[in-house]
Design a protein around this motif. Structure first.
Motif, PDB file in Angstrom:
ATOM      1  N   LEU A   1       0.845  -1.191   0.000  1.00  0.00           N
ATOM      2  CA  LEU A   1       0.000   0.000   0.000  1.00  0.00           C
ATOM      3  C   LEU A   1       0.882   1.243   0.000  1.00  0.00           C
ATOM      4  O   LEU A   1       1.815   1.346   0.792  1.00  0.00           O
ATOM      5  N   ASP A   2       0.580   2.178  -0.898  1.00  0.00           N
ATOM      6  CA  ASP A   2       1.321   3.429  -0.979  1.00  0.00           C
ATOM      7  C   ASP A   2       1.007   4.259   0.267  1.00  0.00           C
ATOM      8  O   ASP A   2      -0.117   4.762   0.423  1.00  0.00           O
ATOM      9  N   VAL A   3       1.986   4.391   1.153  1.00  0.00           N
ATOM     10  CA  VAL A   3       1.758   5.107   2.411  1.00  0.00           C
ATOM     11  C   VAL A   3       1.341   6.550   2.154  1.00  0.00           C
ATOM     12  O   VAL A   3       0.607   7.151   2.946  1.00  0.00           O
ATOM     13  N   GLY A   4       1.761   7.116   1.033  1.00  0.00           N
ATOM     14  CA  GLY A   4       1.371   8.483   0.696  1.00  0.00           C
ATOM     15  C   GLY A   4      -0.115   8.656   0.453  1.00  0.00           C
ATOM     16  O   GLY A   4      -0.634   9.769   0.500  1.00  0.00           O
ATOM     17  N   ARG A   5      -0.822   7.560   0.184  1.00  0.00           N
ATOM     18  CA  ARG A   5      -2.271   7.627  -0.028  1.00  0.00           C
ATOM     19  C   ARG A   5      -3.065   7.336   1.239  1.00  0.00           C
ATOM     20  O   ARG A   5      -4.288   7.447   1.247  1.00  0.00           O
ATOM     21  N   ILE A   6      -2.374   6.944   2.287  1.00  0.00           N
ATOM     22  CA  ILE A   6      -3.058   6.524   3.506  1.00  0.00           C
ATOM     23  C   ILE A   6      -3.607   7.728   4.275  1.00  0.00           C
ATOM     24  O   ILE A   6      -2.883   8.658   4.617  1.00  0.00           O
ATOM     25  N   VAL A   7      -4.901   7.701   4.529  1.00  0.00           N
ATOM     26  CA  VAL A   7      -5.572   8.681   5.385  1.00  0.00           C
ATOM     27  C   VAL A   7      -6.416   7.889   6.374  1.00  0.00           C
ATOM     28  O   VAL A   7      -7.520   7.449   6.054  1.00  0.00           O
ATOM     29  N   PRO A   8      -5.915   7.632   7.566  1.00  0.00           N
ATOM     30  CA  PRO A   8      -6.643   6.771   8.497  1.00  0.00           C
ATOM     31  C   PRO A   8      -7.919   7.426   9.028  1.00  0.00           C
ATOM     32  O   PRO A   8      -8.031   8.655   9.130  1.00  0.00           O
ATOM     33  N   ALA A   9      -8.855   6.570   9.369  1.00  0.00           N
ATOM     34  CA  ALA A   9     -10.066   6.992  10.065  1.00  0.00           C
ATOM     35  C   ALA A   9     -10.250   6.088  11.282  1.00  0.00           C
ATOM     36  O   ALA A   9      -9.671   4.995  11.361  1.00  0.00           O
ATOM     37  N   LEU A  10     -11.040   6.544  12.217  1.00  0.00           N
ATOM     38  CA  LEU A  10     -11.345   5.774  13.428  1.00  0.00           C
ATOM     39  C   LEU A  10     -12.860   5.680  13.565  1.00  0.00           C
ATOM     40  O   LEU A  10     -13.576   6.633  13.245  1.00  0.00           O
ATOM     41  N   ALA A  11     -13.329   4.534  14.024  1.00  0.00           N
ATOM     42  CA  ALA A  11     -14.770   4.318  14.145  1.00  0.00           C
ATOM     43  C   ALA A  11     -15.206   4.404  15.598  1.00  0.00           C
ATOM     44  O   ALA A  11     -14.927   3.500  16.383  1.00  0.00           O
ATOM     45  N   PHE A  12     -15.875   5.492  15.942  1.00  0.00           N
ATOM     46  CA  PHE A  12     -16.519   5.602  17.243  1.00  0.00           C
ATOM     47  C   PHE A  12     -18.004   5.307  17.003  1.00  0.00           C
ATOM     48  O   PHE A  12     -18.834   6.208  16.856  1.00  0.00           O
ATOM     49  N   LYS A  13     -18.292   4.026  16.908  1.00  0.00           N
ATOM     50  CA  LYS A  13     -19.630   3.578  16.535  1.00  0.00           C
ATOM     51  C   LYS A  13     -19.821   2.151  17.006  1.00  0.00           C
ATOM     52  O   LYS A  13     -18.948   1.306  16.795  1.00  0.00           O
ATOM     53  N   ALA A  14     -20.933   1.857  17.634  1.00  0.00           N
ATOM     54  CA  ALA A  14     -21.251   0.497  18.064  1.00  0.00           C
ATOM     55  C   ALA A  14     -22.221  -0.115  17.064  1.00  0.00           C
ATOM     56  O   ALA A  14     -23.281   0.454  16.782  1.00  0.00           O
ATOM     57  N   ALA A  15     -21.847  -1.285  16.515  1.00  0.00           N
ATOM     58  CA  ALA A  15     -22.699  -1.949  15.526  1.00  0.00           C
ATOM     59  C   ALA A  15     -22.467  -3.448  15.597  1.00  0.00           C
ATOM     60  O   ALA A  15     -21.428  -3.912  16.091  1.00  0.00           O
ATOM     61  N   GLU A  16     -23.423  -4.214  15.064  1.00  0.00           N
ATOM     62  CA  GLU A  16     -23.334  -5.665  15.102  1.00  0.00           C
ATOM     63  C   GLU A  16     -24.100  -6.240  13.923  1.00  0.00           C
ATOM     64  O   GLU A  16     -25.200  -5.764  13.582  1.00  0.00           O
TER      65      GLU A  16
END
Length: 336
Positions: A136-151
Motif C-alpha cells: 500500500l502506498d503510504v502516501g495515499r493513507i488517510v486513516p479513520a477511526l470508528a466511534f460507533k457500536a454496531a453488530e
C-alpha cells in the motif's frame, strides 16, 4: 465518489449502506453469506431509535478483480485479516486517491511518517512482515477511526447504536490539513456520517484504544456486555488500570490521548446490551483481535520500557484463550 468498502462486517456494512444511501457509487467487498445477502437484497440498517433503512443501490464483490477503479478505498477488515490480503488491497488501492484504513487497536500504520527513531517501523503484533507498507502506498493513507457500536445480526442486516458520540475522525499521517481530507469529510457528511478532520490522528487512535482495551478483553474472557464490564465493582478498577497503562505507553511516544480513562469509561457505562467486538468474534467462533488491541500495547510498552503488568496479564489470558480455540477447531473439538 466511487468508493470501495473492503470488508463488510458491522462497521464496514454500516458505512457501505450509509454511503450508498448518501448517493455515492459503492462497491462492497464481502464473502460467504454476507456477500450473497448484499448481492440479493442490499444492506439493512436497524438503528437503536427503531428506524430501519435499506440500501439497495450498491454492488457486491467477492474480491479485488471485481472492484474496478475507485476514488476511495475504505479498508474495514479485522486487523488479523490485513497482512494476508496486502497484495489484493494494494491492487485496489492503486487506482484510489485515498486509502482509508479503519482498524481497532494500535494500527499497522502507526510509525509510518511518524518521525523519530522508529519512523517506518512495522508493528509486529499487527503487520509482522511489513507486508501492508510494501503493498500500500503510504502516501495515499488517510486513516479513520470508528466511534460507533454496531453488530451484524444476520447476513445483510446490521444493528447499530445511535449516540451523541458517533463519529469517524480522519487525519493525515503527518498531521497536516489537506484538500483531500476536506473532500473525504464532505463525502461522509453527504451520507449523514460525521467525519471531522483532525490533526492528531495517533492521539485519537490511543483515545479509541482506551475504550477497546478496557472492555474488549474482559468481555471476551467473561462474556459480559460493555456496560456490565464498565460498572461491575471489581472489573471497573481493572478497566481503569488497563487504560492508565496505555496512556503511559502513549506518552512515551509523544501522544496524549484525546479522551481520558474516565471519559471513555463513562461512554461504556451507557452501552447496555452491547457486546464488545472481541466477544462477538469469540461467540461466532472467529479469531479475536488480540494482537492490535492488547498485544501491540505490550509490544510498544517493551519498546519504550514502560511497565504494563495488568495489560501483560490480560494478554496472557487472551492468548491462551485464542490458542485453545484454534487447537479445538483444528482437532475437531478434542482437548489434548
Amino acid at each position: 465518489m466511487r468508493i470501495c468498502v473492503y470488508g463488510t462486517g458491522a462497521i464496514g456494512g454500516f458505512l457501505a449502506a450509509r454511503l450508498a444511501l448518501g448517493g455515492h457509487d459503492v462497491v462492497a467487498v464481502a464473502r460467504g453469506a454476507q456477500l450473497e445477502a448484499i448481492g440479493r437484497r442490499g444492506l439493512t440498517l436497524i438503528g437503536s431509535d427503531g428506524r430501519t433503512e435499506v440500501a439497495t443501490d450498491l454492488r457486491a464483490a467477492a474480491g479485488a478483480a471485481e472492484v474496478g477503479p475507485v476514488d476511495v478505498l475504505l479498508v474495514t477488515l479485522k486487523a488479523y485479516q490485513l497482512p494476508p490480503l496486502a497484495a489484493e488491497l494494494g491492487a485496489v488501492g492503486r487506482s484510489a486517491e485515498l486509502v482509508v484504513p479503519i482498524q481497532n487497536g494500535v494500527p499497522w500504520w502507526y510509525f509510518h511518517r511518524h518521525g523519530g527513531p522508529h519512523d517506518g517501523r512495522p508493528v509486529a503484533a499487527v503487520d509482522p512482515e511489513g507486508a501492508l507498507a510494501r503493498h500500500l502506498d503510504v502516501g495515499r493513507i488517510v486513516p479513520a477511526l470508528a466511534f460507533k457500536a454496531a453488530e451484524v445480526v444476520e447476513p445483510g442486516v446490521i444493528r447499530h447504536m445511535i449516540t451523541a458520540d458517533d463519529h469517524f475522525p480522519i487525519g493525515e499521517l503527518d498531521g497536516s490539513v489537506t484538500g483531500r481530507l476536506r473532500r473525504l469529510s464532505a463525502a461522509f457528511g453527504e451520507a449523514a456520517v460525521e467525519a471531522p478532520v483532525v490533526t492528531d490522528i495517533r492521539a485519537r487512535a490511543w483515545g479509541k484504544l482506551l475504550g477497546n482495551l478496557a472492555v474488549n478483553p474482559i468481555g471476551a474472557l467473561t462474556g459480559a456486555t460493555v456496560a456490565e464490564t464498565a460498572t461491575h465493582p471489581l472489573s471497573r478498577p481493572l478497566c481503569l488500570r488497563l487504560m492508565e497503562e496505555a496512556i503511559a505507553v502513549a506518552a512515551a511516544f509523544g501522544a496524549a490521548p484525546a479522551y481520558g480513562a474516565q471519559t471513555r469509561l463513562r461512554r461504556a457505562e451507557g452501552m447496555h446490551g452491547i457486546k464488545a467486538s472481541m466477544l462477538q468474534d469469540r461467540e461466532r467462533g472467529r479469531p479475536m483481535e488480540v494482537g492490535p488491541i492488547v498485544g501491540a500495547v505490550v509490544e510498544l510498552a517493551a519498546l519504550a520500557e514502560v511497565p504494563v503488568p495488568a495489560t501483560e496479564a490480560v494478554h496472557a489470558c487472551l492468548a491462551l484463550l485464542a490458542d485453545r480455540a484454534t487447537r479445538l477447531t483444528r482437532d475437531g473439538n478434542t482437548v489434548d
